[in-house]
Write a protein that holds these residues in place. Structure first.
Motif, PDB file in Angstrom:
ATOM      1  N   GLY A 131      25.702 -70.369 -21.419  1.00 48.66           N
ATOM      2  CA  GLY A 131      26.961 -70.878 -20.978  1.00 48.66           C
ATOM      3  C   GLY A 131      27.390 -70.195 -19.782  1.00 48.66           C
ATOM      4  N   HIS A 132      27.147 -68.959 -19.715  1.00 48.07           N
ATOM      5  CA  HIS A 132      27.815 -68.240 -18.355  1.00 48.07           C
ATOM      6  C   HIS A 132      26.912 -68.829 -17.161  1.00 48.07           C
ATOM      7  N   ALA A 133      25.680 -68.830 -17.432  1.00 53.34           N
ATOM      8  CA  ALA A 133      24.606 -69.475 -16.438  1.00 53.34           C
ATOM      9  C   ALA A 133      24.916 -70.720 -15.875  1.00 53.34           C
ATOM     10  N   LEU A 134      25.212 -71.724 -16.724  1.00 51.40           N
ATOM     11  CA  LEU A 134      25.349 -73.042 -16.176  1.00 51.40           C
ATOM     12  C   LEU A 134      26.959 -73.682 -16.061  1.00 51.40           C
ATOM     13  N   THR A 135      27.800 -72.686 -15.895  1.00 56.03           N
ATOM     14  CA  THR A 135      29.388 -72.856 -15.663  1.00 56.03           C
ATOM     15  C   THR A 135      29.511 -73.568 -14.294  1.00 56.03           C
ATOM     16  N   VAL A 136      28.686 -72.989 -13.614  1.00 55.70           N
ATOM     17  CA  VAL A 136      28.750 -73.459 -11.967  1.00 55.70           C
ATOM     18  C   VAL A 136      28.315 -74.873 -11.828  1.00 55.70           C
ATOM     19  N   ARG A 137      27.733 -75.352 -12.923  1.00 53.51           N
ATOM     20  CA  ARG A 137      26.948 -76.917 -12.771  1.00 53.51           C
ATOM     21  C   ARG A 137      28.428 -77.606 -13.334  1.00 53.51           C
ATOM     22  N   LEU A 138      29.245 -77.151 -14.010  1.00 51.35           N
ATOM     23  CA  LEU A 138      30.336 -77.834 -14.447  1.00 51.35           C
ATOM     24  C   LEU A 138      31.447 -78.142 -13.343  1.00 51.35           C
ATOM     25  N   THR A 139      31.632 -76.823 -12.704  1.00 52.13           N
ATOM     26  CA  THR A 139      32.673 -76.689 -11.775  1.00 52.13           C
ATOM     27  C   THR A 139      32.242 -77.232 -10.179  1.00 52.13           C
ATOM     28  N   ASP A 140      31.006 -77.170  -9.961  1.00 53.92           N
ATOM     29  CA  ASP A 140      30.354 -77.435  -8.725  1.00 53.92           C
ATOM     30  C   ASP A 140      29.327 -78.238  -8.773  1.00 53.92           C
ATOM     31  N   ASP A 141      28.502 -78.822  -7.718  1.00 55.03           N
ATOM     32  CA  ASP A 141      27.296 -79.578  -7.746  1.00 55.03           C
ATOM     33  C   ASP A 141      26.433 -78.549  -7.210  1.00 55.03           C
ATOM     34  N   VAL A 142      25.695 -77.946  -8.241  1.00 53.62           N
ATOM     35  CA  VAL A 142      24.565 -76.898  -7.846  1.00 53.62           C
ATOM     36  C   VAL A 142      23.284 -77.207  -8.545  1.00 53.62           C
ATOM     37  N   ALA A 143      22.316 -77.409  -7.591  1.00 53.16           N
ATOM     38  CA  ALA A 143      20.963 -78.066  -8.082  1.00 53.16           C
ATOM     39  C   ALA A 143      20.153 -76.612  -8.553  1.00 53.16           C
ATOM     40  N   PHE A 144      19.391 -76.732  -9.318  1.00 56.53           N
ATOM     41  CA  PHE A 144      18.240 -75.654  -9.527  1.00 56.53           C
ATOM     42  C   PHE A 144      17.197 -75.509  -8.586  1.00 56.53           C
ATOM     43  N   PRO A 145      16.522 -74.463  -8.125  1.00 52.48           N
ATOM     44  CA  PRO A 145      16.872 -73.134  -8.804  1.00 52.48           C
ATOM     45  C   PRO A 145      18.005 -72.357  -8.083  1.00 52.48           C
ATOM     46  N   TYR A 146      18.744 -71.632  -8.838  1.00 50.37           N
ATOM     47  CA  TYR A 146      19.657 -70.718  -8.054  1.00 50.37           C
ATOM     48  C   TYR A 146      19.500 -69.447  -8.497  1.00 50.37           C
ATOM     49  N   LEU A 147      19.729 -68.310  -7.648  1.00 50.56           N
ATOM     50  CA  LEU A 147      19.806 -66.949  -8.213  1.00 50.56           C
ATOM     51  C   LEU A 147      20.970 -66.653  -8.889  1.00 50.56           C
ATOM     52  N   LEU A 148      21.082 -65.998  -9.952  1.00 50.32           N
ATOM     53  CA  LEU A 148      22.340 -65.803 -10.877  1.00 50.32           C
ATOM     54  C   LEU A 148      22.440 -64.387 -11.035  1.00 50.32           C
ATOM     55  N   LEU A 149      23.685 -63.721 -10.883  1.00 48.02           N
ATOM     56  CA  LEU A 149      24.088 -62.451 -11.004  1.00 48.02           C
ATOM     57  C   LEU A 149      24.795 -62.715 -12.177  1.00 48.02           C
ATOM     58  N   LEU A 150      24.391 -62.342 -13.533  1.00 49.51           N
ATOM     59  CA  LEU A 150      25.056 -62.467 -14.809  1.00 49.51           C
ATOM     60  C   LEU A 150      25.596 -61.072 -15.126  1.00 49.51           C
ATOM     61  N   VAL A 151      26.951 -60.812 -14.882  1.00 54.14           N
ATOM     62  CA  VAL A 151      27.637 -59.618 -15.048  1.00 54.14           C
ATOM     63  C   VAL A 151      28.844 -59.605 -16.102  1.00 54.14           C
ATOM     64  N   SER A 152      28.806 -59.065 -17.252  1.00 50.53           N
ATOM     65  CA  SER A 152      29.674 -59.119 -18.184  1.00 50.53           C
ATOM     66  C   SER A 152      29.923 -57.923 -19.213  1.00 50.53           C
ATOM     67  N   GLY A 153      30.459 -57.864 -20.143  1.00 52.68           N
ATOM     68  CA  GLY A 153      30.780 -56.892 -20.744  1.00 52.68           C
ATOM     69  C   GLY A 153      29.339 -56.191 -21.404  1.00 52.68           C
ATOM     70  N   GLY A 154      28.573 -57.092 -22.033  1.00 51.59           N
ATOM     71  CA  GLY A 154      27.267 -56.643 -22.575  1.00 51.59           C
ATOM     72  C   GLY A 154      26.032 -56.905 -21.600  1.00 51.59           C
ATOM     73  N   HIS A 155      26.147 -57.425 -20.693  1.00 54.82           N
ATOM     74  CA  HIS A 155      25.066 -57.711 -20.075  1.00 54.82           C
ATOM     75  C   HIS A 155      25.218 -57.519 -18.068  1.00 54.82           C
ATOM     76  N   CYS A 156      24.073 -57.267 -17.883  1.00 55.95           N
ATOM     77  CA  CYS A 156      23.958 -57.216 -16.240  1.00 55.95           C
ATOM     78  C   CYS A 156      22.653 -57.513 -15.741  1.00 55.95           C
ATOM     79  N   GLN A 157      22.384 -58.751 -15.480  1.00 55.46           N
ATOM     80  CA  GLN A 157      21.011 -59.099 -15.084  1.00 55.46           C
ATOM     81  C   GLN A 157      21.142 -60.007 -13.928  1.00 55.46           C
ATOM     82  N   LEU A 158      19.920 -60.301 -13.339  1.00 52.72           N
ATOM     83  CA  LEU A 158      19.598 -60.935 -12.189  1.00 52.72           C
ATOM     84  C   LEU A 158      18.475 -62.076 -12.456  1.00 52.72           C
ATOM     85  N   LEU A 159      18.829 -63.103 -12.582  1.00 52.29           N
ATOM     86  CA  LEU A 159      18.103 -64.100 -13.039  1.00 52.29           C
ATOM     87  C   LEU A 159      17.801 -65.414 -12.007  1.00 52.29           C
TER      88      LEU A 159
END
Ligand code: KG4
Ligand code: ZN
Length: 373
Positions: A131-159
């Motif tokens: 859900g977090h990872a794909l949010t930008v495809r709801l708000t913007d036009d973003v094609a795959f592949p993209y680099l994602l920094l996922l930073v939340s209360g339980g996770h800190c990842q680069l994907l």
């Protein structure tokens, strides 16, 4: 092309005009319900933040599950009313199936399963992190592949996000998540929960950055090391040591300075790791084009502007969701469900919930000590 019912669903949805998906999110301390369309409209986006946890300085799972149960039905009704839709108008029900606090996840999933069973609606069990990872495809036009920094209360990842359901994790935290570090720092300083916004507010009022850095010289874990992994527990310990050396009633000036110093170091750590990740992303993807940041910590304006500069310097587009779609919400779950539905990725009515659910199951897990996946 997949065989069986998925094939049928794919054909069926290709001819439907605008599809509408209801999303339900109950994996932590937000009870959230939303409706989004295949045209990327958010018809409703209701988030009920549970304040019951504030006095405990963190989320209490049992209290969270009970609160979800109390509020979920009314929120579903309200979201439909706001969208001017009935259950019969929905093309899919998407619900967070994990990772998260399992009692809360079950409340959302059982609600979604009941609606789907009564109305014959396709059901999609969504990974909260997707859900977090794909949010930008709801708000913007973003094609795959993209680099994602996922930073939340339980996770800190680069994907590297290669597609729906296709993630390559290139970095993760070996101990605490970034949001957890914000929350613990805030608690140590008596600033309340959730800590991120409180620490950010304090840091933003610092007019003397040089003094703050000098007065509170915090460590920068992992900076300069190869790879893209993170570590935040040493930083938290250092904040505790410095806070312990201050008077019990910490003077406002020190509060402001220590928050600034902490946030500044988090920015340095994220920058260093993201620079390494950009090099890997570019080496692995000839069509590398975007750095995306997502998750609750992505709501931090100072961190966003540092990351924007790094992306610009690397010739990448920088995309961050609007602030209210960074922290937990159900629009992101509805949208991930929409993406899956459009690909025919519908779940059977007896799908299972997961307390832990990595986006990249092939990534090594050995060094992870406290992450939820
Ligand atoms: O994504 P999220 O809402 O929930 C999880 O999936 O964990 O993230 C919540 C985390 C909390 O740790 C919170 O302190 C942090 O995001 N956060 C922030 C900010 N707003 C929320 N951290 C730093 N700055 C913020 N403005
Ligand atoms: Zn989240």
């Amino acid at each position: 092309m997949k065989k069986g019912p998925f094939c049928f669903l794919k054909r069926r949805y290709a001819i439907t005009e605008t599809m509408k998906v209801l999303g339900i999110e109950t994996s932590c301390d937000e009870t959230a319900v939303a409706v989004v369309t295949s045209e990327k409209q958010i018809l409703a986006n209701l988030v009920l933040s549970q304040m019951e946890h504030e006095k405990f300085g963190g989320v209490v799972p049992e209290i969270a599950a009970r609160a979800h149960l109390t509020h979920i039905d009314a929120l579903v009704r309200e979201a439909l009313e706001e969208s001017k839709l009935t259950f019969k108008d929905l093309d899919g029900i998407a619900v967070t199936a994990g990772p998260g606090l399992i009692g809360g996840v079950l409340v959302g999933v059982m609600t979604a399963k009941a609606i789907a069973a009564v109305h014959g609606t396709p059901l999609i069990g969504v990974n909260h992190l997707e859900g977090h990872a794909l949010t930008v495809r709801l708000t913007d036009d973003v094609a795959f592949p993209y680099l994602l920094l996922l930073v939340s209360g339980g996770h800190c990842q680069l994907l590297i996000v290669e597609g729906v359901g296709k993630y390559k994790r290139i970095g993760t935290t070996i101990d605490d998540a970034a949001g957890e570090a914000f929350d613990k720092t805030s608690k140590l300083l008596g600033l309340g929960y959730p800590g991120g916004p409180a620490v950010e507010r304090m840091a933003a009022s610092c007019g003397t950055p040089a003094r703050a850095r000098k007065k509170f010289p915090l460590p920068k874990p992992m900076v300069g090391k190869p790879g893209c992994d993170f570590s935040f527990s040493g930083l938290k310990t250092a904040v505790r040591r410095m806070a312990d050396a201050l008077p019990e009633e910490i003077p406002q000036e020190d509060l402001v300075d220590i928050c600034f110093a902490f946030q500044d170091v988090v920015a340095d750590v994220l920058s260093d790791r993201v620079k390494n990740a950009i090099a890997m992303y570019k080496a692995q993807c000839p069509d590398a084009h975007a750095l995306v940041v997502a998750g609750g910590v992505a709501a931090n304006k100072a961190l966003r502007s540092v990351l924007e500069k790094i992306a610009g310097d690397a010739g990448l587009r920088f995309i961050a969701p609007p602030l209210k779609l960074c922290t937990d919400n159900a629009a992101m779950i509805a949208w991930a469900g929409m993406e899956r539905l459009q690909l025919g990725m519908v779940d059977a009515p007896d799908f299972k919930v997961h307390a832990r659910w990595p986006l990249d199951p092939d990534a090594p897990v050995a060094q992870i000590k406290s992450q939820k996946v």
